[in-house]
Enzyme design. Structure first.
Site, PDB file in Angstrom:
ATOM      1  N   THR A  41      -7.256 -27.197 -14.298  1.00 46.72           N
ATOM      2  CA  THR A  41      -6.413 -26.773 -15.205  1.00 46.72           C
ATOM      3  C   THR A  41      -6.957 -26.807 -16.431  1.00 46.72           C
ATOM      4  O   THR A  41      -8.385 -26.843 -16.543  1.00 46.72           O
ATOM      5  CB  THR A  41      -5.219 -27.582 -15.193  1.00 46.72           C
ATOM      6  OG1 THR A  41      -5.525 -28.923 -15.699  1.00 46.72           O
ATOM      7  CG2 THR A  41      -4.692 -27.849 -13.646  1.00 46.72           C
ATOM      8  N   CYS A  42      -6.002 -26.627 -17.461  1.00 46.41           N
ATOM      9  CA  CYS A  42      -7.057 -26.486 -18.629  1.00 46.41           C
ATOM     10  C   CYS A  42      -7.213 -27.973 -19.371  1.00 46.41           C
ATOM     11  O   CYS A  42      -7.998 -28.037 -20.335  1.00 46.41           O
ATOM     12  CB  CYS A  42      -5.804 -25.936 -19.953  1.00 46.41           C
ATOM     13  SG  CYS A  42      -4.316 -26.823 -19.900  1.00 46.41           S
ATOM     14  N   GLU A  73       5.849 -32.194 -18.351  1.00 50.65           N
ATOM     15  CA  GLU A  73       5.718 -30.504 -18.140  1.00 50.65           C
ATOM     16  C   GLU A  73       5.421 -30.365 -16.563  1.00 50.65           C
ATOM     17  O   GLU A  73       5.076 -30.861 -15.943  1.00 50.65           O
ATOM     18  CB  GLU A  73       4.334 -30.341 -18.923  1.00 50.65           C
ATOM     19  CG  GLU A  73       3.204 -30.639 -18.400  1.00 50.65           C
ATOM     20  CD  GLU A  73       2.523 -29.714 -17.458  1.00 50.65           C
ATOM     21  OE1 GLU A  73       2.959 -28.553 -17.273  1.00 50.65           O
ATOM     22  OE2 GLU A  73       1.257 -30.136 -16.850  1.00 50.65           O
ATOM     23  N   GLN A  94       4.691 -27.348 -15.399  1.00 53.53           N
ATOM     24  CA  GLN A  94       3.876 -26.342 -15.086  1.00 53.53           C
ATOM     25  C   GLN A  94       2.777 -26.476 -14.095  1.00 53.53           C
ATOM     26  O   GLN A  94       1.968 -25.853 -13.240  1.00 53.53           O
ATOM     27  CB  GLN A  94       2.986 -25.737 -16.284  1.00 53.53           C
ATOM     28  CG  GLN A  94       2.306 -24.337 -15.875  1.00 53.53           C
ATOM     29  CD  GLN A  94       1.476 -23.764 -17.249  1.00 53.53           C
ATOM     30  OE1 GLN A  94       1.657 -24.516 -18.440  1.00 53.53           O
ATOM     31  NE2 GLN A  94       0.765 -22.641 -17.213  1.00 53.53           N
ATOM     32  N   GLN A  99       0.345 -25.045 -10.745  1.00 58.70           N
ATOM     33  CA  GLN A  99      -1.260 -25.020 -10.396  1.00 58.70           C
ATOM     34  C   GLN A  99      -1.562 -25.726  -9.231  1.00 58.70           C
ATOM     35  O   GLN A  99      -2.721 -25.551  -8.613  1.00 58.70           O
ATOM     36  CB  GLN A  99      -1.725 -25.792 -11.620  1.00 58.70           C
ATOM     37  CG  GLN A  99      -1.644 -24.982 -13.043  1.00 58.70           C
ATOM     38  CD  GLN A  99      -1.678 -25.846 -14.437  1.00 58.70           C
ATOM     39  OE1 GLN A  99      -1.527 -26.922 -14.248  1.00 58.70           O
ATOM     40  NE2 GLN A  99      -2.098 -25.031 -15.197  1.00 58.70           N
ATOM     41  N   ALA A 142      -3.170 -12.263 -19.922  1.00 53.02           N
ATOM     42  CA  ALA A 142      -1.959 -11.918 -18.878  1.00 53.02           C
ATOM     43  C   ALA A 142      -1.821 -12.690 -17.910  1.00 53.02           C
ATOM     44  O   ALA A 142      -1.058 -12.422 -16.849  1.00 53.02           O
ATOM     45  CB  ALA A 142      -2.105 -10.292 -18.710  1.00 53.02           C
ATOM     46  N   MET A 176      -0.428 -18.746 -17.901  1.00 55.93           N
ATOM     47  CA  MET A 176      -0.025 -19.322 -19.400  1.00 55.93           C
ATOM     48  C   MET A 176       0.384 -18.465 -20.008  1.00 55.93           C
ATOM     49  O   MET A 176       1.440 -18.705 -20.945  1.00 55.93           O
ATOM     50  CB  MET A 176      -1.255 -20.424 -19.367  1.00 55.93           C
ATOM     51  CG  MET A 176      -1.148 -20.996 -20.727  1.00 55.93           C
ATOM     52  SD  MET A 176      -0.173 -22.395 -20.204  1.00 55.93           S
ATOM     53  CE  MET A 176      -1.431 -23.506 -19.731  1.00 55.93           C
ATOM     54  N   SER A 177      -0.540 -17.333 -20.212  1.00 57.56           N
ATOM     55  CA  SER A 177      -0.094 -16.239 -21.210  1.00 57.56           C
ATOM     56  C   SER A 177       1.153 -15.642 -20.889  1.00 57.56           C
ATOM     57  O   SER A 177       2.088 -15.500 -21.862  1.00 57.56           O
ATOM     58  CB  SER A 177      -1.139 -15.121 -21.353  1.00 57.56           C
ATOM     59  OG  SER A 177      -2.438 -15.783 -21.615  1.00 57.56           O
TER      60      SER A 177
END
Length: 581
Positions: free
Chosen positions: A49-50, A114, A116, A120, A193, A196-197
């Site tokens: 992930t980020c 969170e 999200q 992932q 796109a 996450m975007s």
């Protein structure tokens, strides 16, 4: 075989290291393939992930597994093993399970709670299933992690403890203002796109921005996202797609920019952002103090250079009679009251030549010193002599006074707000220094979230995680004995079939009805004899330390080890070939 995870995250490594170690999609695939090809590992999956990179594997040797997984992470990330090792963490067996379940619940996220991360984890499992690198253990582990994460969000208020990175990032841009009030009527540019975007674009649309422009290297994906935003029932935002080449022009129109791409280099440089601000305001976006991320930088005056020291030494000395005391070479009017002219406060910052004159004066003067009652001349002379030795080495006596605080130059209100959610970063960190710009990136989000208050619900989630780890361990231990139980029942079925065949040889005239009745009776007897011990052995095996019951069962019934192993391999093969669910 045992579960092992080796990884690094925002909790163990600085953003600069995470940024360099970030894995592309192709690198993740190659890492998984190389891991299952390595000797210690039978299964593998990557969770990237980020703000984390973790390699999960089912290994047969702990130390060899740690060494192999660490080496593979270093090879595929491009960060040397010696540099990467201090930032790596290792979790094994139950601790590895506890770690993934905590991650799934958002307890290990940069923003606690969170949700999200669940998507992932799901993507990570799907990728491993596509590569046929997830067997029974990793399939069970990741699917259970998803269930635990969903349970935590449905049964507790963990969502109140934090938000997604997108929401948290927008709150940082809003600087304490309500996000919908801050975003209302603004024009937004979303670069990328991906998931996450897309989340950022949807969040901005719900927050009330007037327009969203989507830019992506693949224009079709940008168009699809723009169409989804424009057709959404719960918003009335205007959305359109543009090619990446149009980003510089769109920057001059945008109030808010969110960027999250898979690019390995910068998408927006400081020069491009500065040009956009100048194009919008007509004023240069001059570099200023680092700001915009909630951090301030006070720059101390730079130290004197060698040239400065040369200039000082060439400065003419003051006349020896300038002082109010007998021929003191100091301008005593500049000395703060209450200090001896022979003390260190008087000579702080003095150049070497003047200091030598003052030392000679202090050592040989017969002046009636007012401070003699409090401090002896010998002590002053010794101190100044020591200071003279210091100045001979460094060239100048260091200032001993406390430096005055630097005056912060007020920055203008930002005309452009940027949110960089990419890893590695999309937007040049130098943008922090541009006047009229506010940049929030992964590093500043980590700083801001470090002091975020923990909700009471976090403790409840931790209890859920602990309970689920215990249940998963019990299920795995029980599953470990399943191949042995299957082999035992297979052996019993073979014995029944052999005896029925022998009976038919001795009673050839037995009709079908009686043969069927005898066969069923024998099978029921065998099932009843095996039922209690097999159920009980599964219960015992599920308890801590119950792994030995499988060995006992094999010994008691003289089961062939290869038969048991073949059952286990068949189960793993079925799991690996199952594919995405």
């Amino acid at each position: 075989m045992s579960l092992l995870v080796v990884g690094l995250s925002h909790r163990s490594a600085p953003v600069s290291v995470l940024e360099r170690a970030a894995l592309s999609a192709d690198a993740q695939i190659k890492l998984v393939q190389d891991t299952v090809a390595a000797e210690p590992a039978a299964e593998a999956a990557v969770l990237a992930t980020c703000n984390r990179i973790e390699l999960y594997a089912d290994v047969d040797k702990f130390h060899a597994g740690v060494a192999e997984l660490s080496t593979l992470l270093a090879q595929h990330s491009g960060v040397g093993l010696e540099e990467l090792t201090p930032y790596l963490y290792v979790h094994y067996e139950d601790r590895a399970v506890h770690h993934l379940f905590s991650v799934a619940c958002g307890l290990d996220s940069m923003v606690v709670g969170e949700g999200q991360i669940l998507g992932q984890i799901k993507d990570s499992l799907a990728k491993a299933q596509e590569l046929h690198s997830a067997g029974r253990l990793l399939n069970d582990l990741f699917q259970q992690a998803l269930r635990v994460g969903k349970r935590a969000h449905s049964e507790t208020g963990i969502d109140r403890a934090g938000q997604s990175l997108v929401t948290f990032g927008l709150e940082q841009l809003a600087v304490g203002t309500d996000v919908p009030a801050w975003a209302h009527g603004k024009k937004a540019l979303v670069i990328g796109a991906g998931s996450m975007s897309s989340l950022a674009a949807a969040t901005l649309a719900r927050a009330g921005v007037a327009e969203i422009v989507v830019a992506n290297r693949t224009f079709d994906r940008a168009e699809r996202l723009a169409q989804i935003l424009a057709e959404a029932d719960d918003t009335d935002v205007s959305a359109r797609a543009v090619p990446m080449e149009s980003v510089p022009v769109e920057l001059t129109r945008a109030d808010v920019v969110v960027s999250c791409t898979g690019a390995t280099g910068l998408v927006l440089t400081a020069e491009e952002v500065a040009a956009a601000v100048e194009g919008r305001t007509g004023r240069p976006a001059a570099l200023g103090e680092a700001a915009g991320s909630g951090r301030t930088t006070a720059q101390a005056p730079a130290g004197r250079t060698r040239a400065d020291a040369t200039d000082i030494r060439q400065t003419p000395l003051p006349p020896t009679g300038v002082g109010t005391e007998d021929n003191c070479p100091l301008d005593l009017t500049a000395v703060q009251g209450g200090f001896s002219v022979m003390g260190e406060a008087a000579v702080a910052g003095m150049d070497a030549a003047t200091l030598e004159q003052h030392a000679a004066w202090a050592a040989g003067s017969a002046v009636d010193r007012r401070e003699a009652a409090r401090r002896s001349p010998e002590a002053d002379a010794e101190l100044i002599t020591a200071l003279a030795a210091t100045v001979a080495t460094v060239g100048r006596i260091p200032e001993r006074r406390k430096p005055e605080p630097a005056v912060e130059t007020p920055r203008p209100a930002p005309v452009l707000s940027l949110l960089d959610l990419a890893m590695p970063r999309d937007i040049d960190a130098a943008v922090h220094r541009l006047a009229g710009v506010r940049l929030v990136d992964i590093e500043s989000l980590a700083d801001a979230s470090a002091d975020a208050p923990m909700a009471a619900d976090v403790d409840q989630v931790r209890r859920i995680v602990s309970d689920e780890v215990a249940a998963f361990g019990a299920a795995q231990r029980a599953a470990h004995i399943t191949p042995t139980v299957v082999a035992l029942r297979t052996m019993a079925a073979d014995v029944v079939a052999s005896e029925i065949a022998r009976l038919e040889g001795r009673l050839p005239g037995l009709d079908d009805k009686h043969r069927s009745e005898i066969t069923q009776t024998v099978r029921r007897v065998v099932d009843k004899l095996l039922h209690a011990p097999t159920v009980r052995v599964k219960q015992l095996a599920a308890e801590p330390g119950g792994a030995g019951y499988a060995d006992a069962l094999r010994t008691l019934f003289d089961l062939d080890q290869e038969t048991v192993a073949s059952v286990s391999r068949a189960e793993d093969s079925t799991e690996k070939n199952r594919g995405p669910r």
